[in-house]
Design an enzyme around this catalytic site. Sequence first.
Site, PDB file in Angstrom:
ATOM      1  N   CYS A  90      39.342  41.984  47.495  1.00  0.00           N
ATOM      2  CA  CYS A  90      40.087  40.817  47.008  1.00  0.00           C
ATOM      3  C   CYS A  90      41.451  41.233  46.453  1.00  0.00           C
ATOM      4  O   CYS A  90      42.456  40.539  46.651  1.00  0.00           O
ATOM      5  CB  CYS A  90      39.307  40.081  45.923  1.00  0.00           C
ATOM      6  SG  CYS A  90      37.717  39.483  46.487  1.00  0.00           S
TER       7      CYS A  90
HETATM    8  C1  BEZ Z   1      35.495  43.051  47.279  1.00  0.00           C
HETATM    9  O1  BEZ Z   1      36.412  42.259  47.080  1.00  0.00           O
HETATM   10  O2  BEZ Z   1      35.718  44.217  47.529  1.00  0.00           O
HETATM   11  C2  BEZ Z   1      34.074  42.588  47.282  1.00  0.00           C
HETATM   12  C3  BEZ Z   1      33.701  41.520  46.510  1.00  0.00           C
HETATM   13  C4  BEZ Z   1      32.356  41.113  46.506  1.00  0.00           C
HETATM   14  C5  BEZ Z   1      31.432  41.785  47.284  1.00  0.00           C
HETATM   15  C6  BEZ Z   1      31.848  42.843  48.087  1.00  0.00           C
HETATM   16  C7  BEZ Z   1      33.170  43.254  48.090  1.00  0.00           C
END
Ligand code: BEZ
Length: 221
Positions: free
Chosen positions: A46
């Site tokens: 994210c």
């Molecule tokens: C991420 O943004 O890296 C992420 C968020 C939730 C679950 C897996 C990855």
Amino acid sequence: MPGLTIGDSVPNLQVQTNQGNFKLHDFIGDNWTIIFSHPGDFTPVCTTELGKMAAYVPEFDKREVKLLGLSCDDVKSHNEWIKDIEAYTPGCKVSYPIIADPNREIIKQLNMVDPDEKDSSGKQLPSRALHIVGPDHQVQVKLSFLYPASTGRNMDEVVRALDSLQKALKHKVATPANWKQGDPVVISPSVSSDQAKETFPQGFETVDLPSKKEYLRFTNV
Ligand code: BEZ
């Protein structure tokens, strides 16, 4: 996938963001708008996605498109997280608002829930959903992406899809596989060849296919 999808109008929800509270229709107005969700603040993929989105703001500005992010955490968390995002993607400014949805009411209504992802307290999390909303006060979803938490989106593809939508709306055309801005487009099947001669005085090329049906017609607009 139940809920909001192509052709539906975005519900006029009251949202809380790090740039104040507003109703979605007031924010969207008559603009192209991209609403995109993320599983959570301070998560790796994210952080890269929001930075890339911010880096692409000049591309979206050129196309007169507004951006609206969403992550479930609260506004205070968003404001802290933005410092990390901007540090990770130097030169970028997160100038678009990010919706907070601690009670998970917005993600349900916008069809952004990931059925497989829960936070540490068992609450639902958003998928990487993205809705491109059309202009002219219709607040209609024109295109949606739905990615799982493990797959970060490609912002070049977001821009390319947007270019296709804007091209299709302006001219009676569609865009073929792997199309990018500047490539030939195809004439929609709903346009007869007589109409096509009028609508596309620059001409068009009909591909000779085994069926002899003259439906694959390329032009430049
Ligand atoms: C991420 O943004 O890296 C992420 C968020 C939730 C679950 C897996 C990855």
